[in-house]
Motif scaffolding. Structure first.
Motif, PDB file in Angstrom:
ATOM      1  N   SER A 131       0.840  -1.195   0.000  1.00 14.81           N
ATOM      2  CA  SER A 131       0.000   0.000   0.000  1.00 14.81           C
ATOM      3  C   SER A 131       0.873   1.243   0.000  1.00 14.81           C
ATOM      4  N   ASP A 132       0.256   2.362  -0.268  1.00 13.59           N
ATOM      5  CA  ASP A 132       0.980   3.622  -0.251  1.00 13.59           C
ATOM      6  C   ASP A 132       0.820   4.237   1.134  1.00 13.59           C
ATOM      7  N   MET A 133       1.778   3.971   2.013  1.00 15.43           N
ATOM      8  CA  MET A 133       1.714   4.487   3.383  1.00 15.43           C
ATOM      9  C   MET A 133       2.215   5.932   3.454  1.00 15.43           C
ATOM     10  N   ARG A 134       2.595   6.504   2.344  1.00 15.92           N
ATOM     11  CA  ARG A 134       3.126   7.859   2.352  1.00 15.92           C
ATOM     12  C   ARG A 134       2.037   8.830   1.948  1.00 15.92           C
ATOM     13  N   TYR A 135       0.983   8.918   2.725  1.00 13.88           N
ATOM     14  CA  TYR A 135      -0.123   9.815   2.409  1.00 13.88           C
ATOM     15  C   TYR A 135       0.434  11.213   2.162  1.00 13.88           C
ATOM     16  N   PRO A 136       0.551  11.625   0.900  1.00 17.38           N
ATOM     17  CA  PRO A 136       1.292  12.856   0.596  1.00 17.38           C
ATOM     18  C   PRO A 136       0.662  14.121   1.156  1.00 17.38           C
ATOM     19  N   ALA A 137      -0.631  14.138   1.374  1.00 17.80           N
ATOM     20  CA  ALA A 137      -1.265  15.357   1.855  1.00 17.80           C
ATOM     21  C   ALA A 137      -1.092  15.538   3.364  1.00 17.80           C
ATOM     22  N   TYR A 138      -0.617  14.511   4.051  1.00 17.52           N
ATOM     23  CA  TYR A 138      -0.560  14.556   5.499  1.00 17.52           C
ATOM     24  C   TYR A 138       0.858  14.291   5.977  1.00 17.52           C
ATOM     25  N   ASP A 139       1.258  15.036   6.979  1.00 17.97           N
ATOM     26  CA  ASP A 139       2.590  14.906   7.548  1.00 17.97           C
ATOM     27  C   ASP A 139       2.764  13.568   8.254  1.00 17.97           C
ATOM     28  N   MET A 140       1.775  13.172   9.056  1.00 19.94           N
ATOM     29  CA  MET A 140       1.883  11.941   9.834  1.00 19.94           C
ATOM     30  C   MET A 140       0.469  11.440  10.122  1.00 19.94           C
ATOM     31  N   MET A 141       0.239  10.181   9.795  1.00 21.91           N
ATOM     32  CA  MET A 141      -1.043   9.544  10.079  1.00 21.91           C
ATOM     33  C   MET A 141      -0.939   8.804  11.408  1.00 21.91           C
ATOM     34  N   TRP A 142      -2.060   8.578  12.061  1.00 25.02           N
ATOM     35  CA  TRP A 142      -1.983   7.892  13.355  1.00 25.02           C
ATOM     36  C   TRP A 142      -1.574   6.439  13.191  1.00 25.02           C
ATOM     37  N   CYS A 143      -1.842   5.837  12.028  1.00 26.47           N
ATOM     38  CA  CYS A 143      -1.385   4.451  11.821  1.00 26.47           C
ATOM     39  C   CYS A 143       0.139   4.393  11.702  1.00 26.47           C
ATOM     40  N   ASP A 144       0.773   5.466  11.208  1.00 27.57           N
ATOM     41  CA  ASP A 144       2.238   5.521  11.167  1.00 27.57           C
ATOM     42  C   ASP A 144       2.806   5.484  12.588  1.00 27.57           C
ATOM     43  N   MET A 145       2.223   6.313  13.451  1.00 26.39           N
ATOM     44  CA  MET A 145       2.684   6.361  14.841  1.00 26.39           C
ATOM     45  C   MET A 145       2.377   5.051  15.558  1.00 26.39           C
ATOM     46  N   MET A 146       1.222   4.462  15.250  1.00 25.73           N
ATOM     47  CA  MET A 146       0.843   3.185  15.867  1.00 25.73           C
ATOM     48  C   MET A 146       1.847   2.103  15.477  1.00 25.73           C
ATOM     49  N   PHE A 147       2.268   2.114  14.221  1.00 24.94           N
ATOM     50  CA  PHE A 147       3.280   1.167  13.746  1.00 24.94           C
ATOM     51  C   PHE A 147       4.528   1.263  14.619  1.00 24.94           C
ATOM     52  N   TYR A 148       4.998   2.469  14.824  1.00 24.14           N
ATOM     53  CA  TYR A 148       6.219   2.670  15.612  1.00 24.14           C
ATOM     54  C   TYR A 148       6.023   2.200  17.051  1.00 24.14           C
ATOM     55  N   CYS A 149       4.927   2.628  17.666  1.00 19.40           N
ATOM     56  CA  CYS A 149       4.697   2.308  19.082  1.00 19.40           C
ATOM     57  C   CYS A 149       4.489   0.817  19.326  1.00 19.40           C
ATOM     58  N   CYS A 150       3.722   0.182  18.473  1.00 15.41           N
ATOM     59  CA  CYS A 150       3.400  -1.232  18.687  1.00 15.41           C
ATOM     60  C   CYS A 150       4.586  -2.153  18.447  1.00 15.41           C
ATOM     61  N   LEU A 151       5.491  -1.744  17.582  1.00 13.91           N
ATOM     62  CA  LEU A 151       6.612  -2.623  17.257  1.00 13.91           C
ATOM     63  C   LEU A 151       7.932  -2.170  17.876  1.00 13.91           C
ATOM     64  N   GLU A 152       7.873  -1.153  18.720  1.00 16.58           N
ATOM     65  CA  GLU A 152       9.112  -0.655  19.321  1.00 16.58           C
ATOM     66  C   GLU A 152       9.788  -1.703  20.205  1.00 16.58           C
ATOM     67  N   THR A 153       9.067  -2.321  21.111  1.00 16.14           N
ATOM     68  CA  THR A 153       9.678  -3.314  21.994  1.00 16.14           C
ATOM     69  C   THR A 153      10.123  -4.554  21.221  1.00 16.14           C
ATOM     70  N   PRO A 154       9.273  -5.121  20.331  1.00 18.70           N
ATOM     71  CA  PRO A 154       9.770  -6.255  19.540  1.00 18.70           C
ATOM     72  C   PRO A 154      11.021  -5.894  18.714  1.00 18.70           C
ATOM     73  N   PHE A 155      11.068  -4.670  18.177  1.00 18.91           N
ATOM     74  CA  PHE A 155      12.239  -4.245  17.409  1.00 18.91           C
ATOM     75  C   PHE A 155      13.464  -4.101  18.306  1.00 18.91           C
ATOM     76  N   MET A 156      13.261  -3.626  19.540  1.00 15.21           N
ATOM     77  CA  MET A 156      14.380  -3.539  20.481  1.00 15.21           C
ATOM     78  C   MET A 156      14.903  -4.939  20.816  1.00 15.21           C
ATOM     79  N   ASP A 157      13.983  -5.904  20.892  1.00 17.26           N
ATOM     80  CA  ASP A 157      14.370  -7.289  21.174  1.00 17.26           C
ATOM     81  C   ASP A 157      15.045  -7.957  19.981  1.00 17.26           C
TER      82      ASP A 157
END
Length: 193
Positions: A131-157
């Motif tokens: 999919s095109d996750m780079r919604y050009p009209a918007y600086d940051m979507m909440w699903c972008d932030m959710m991606f980071y937050c939800c996978l931060e600990t697994p990524f640290m591991d």
């Protein structure tokens, strides 16, 4: 401008997405972090005896991470403009929340249940990759932030988590290097979860 108080335990967990959304929106709020040992004394003051909970100026207490996130997304324009974009953002965020929920159950080993969601994670990852996750009209979507937050600990591991998904690694980097998110990440309190 409304005044908010966010209640959660002293960890990232289910409230980190709310904190990140406040940071990107540039909204000041009270971040009340509870210790596990104090929970019994406080829990009766929260709807459904759960946190996170967002208290509004009028004393209204909104429970549940996803309800709070959708409210903040509408209030501070973290959704796309079209209904289809909003639905995609919700779908992606809901899938990520399920992954985080499973990971947290595993991490805390509460409820005696850990549902292996690896297959669903790979399907969702491929859907995001296509999919095109780079919604050009918007600086940051909440699903972008959710991606980071939800996978931060697994990524640290497991820092190799995104090795087979270059677009996900790029999204991870884009979110983490957003000026307001980067500023928030560098000054937030450290915690394991």
């Amino acid at each position: 401008m409304p005044h908010y108080t966010l209640y959660y335990f002293n960890g990232r967990g289910r409230a980190e997405i709310c904190r990140m959304m406040f940071a990107v929106a540039g909204i000041a709020y009270d971040d009340r972090r509870l210790e596990f040992d104090d929970w019994e004394a406080y829990k009766n003051g929260f709807p459904g005896w759960c946190v996170p909970a967002l208290e509004m100026e009028d004393g209204y207490m909104m429970p549940e991470t996803m309800a709070i996130c959708r409210y903040l997304a509408r209030e501070y324009d973290f959704y796309g403009g079209a209904h289809l974009e909003m639905m995609r953002c919700d779908y992606i965020s809901d899938c990520l929340y399920e992954i985080m929920d499973d990971y947290m159950r595993y991490f805390h080993w509460q409820n005696g249940r850990f549902r292996n969601n690896t297959a669903g994670s790979e399907i969702m990852a491929k859907d995001i990759e296509c999919s095109d996750m780079r919604y050009p009209a918007y600086d940051m979507m909440w699903c972008d932030m959710m991606f980071y937050c939800c996978l931060e600990t697994p990524f640290m591991d497991d820092p190799a988590l995104f090795d087979n998904f270059p677009m996900l690694r790029a999204l991870w980097s884009r979110v983490g290097h957003h000026p307001r998110i980067f500023n928030y990440l560098t000054r937030r309190p450290y915690c394991d979860w």
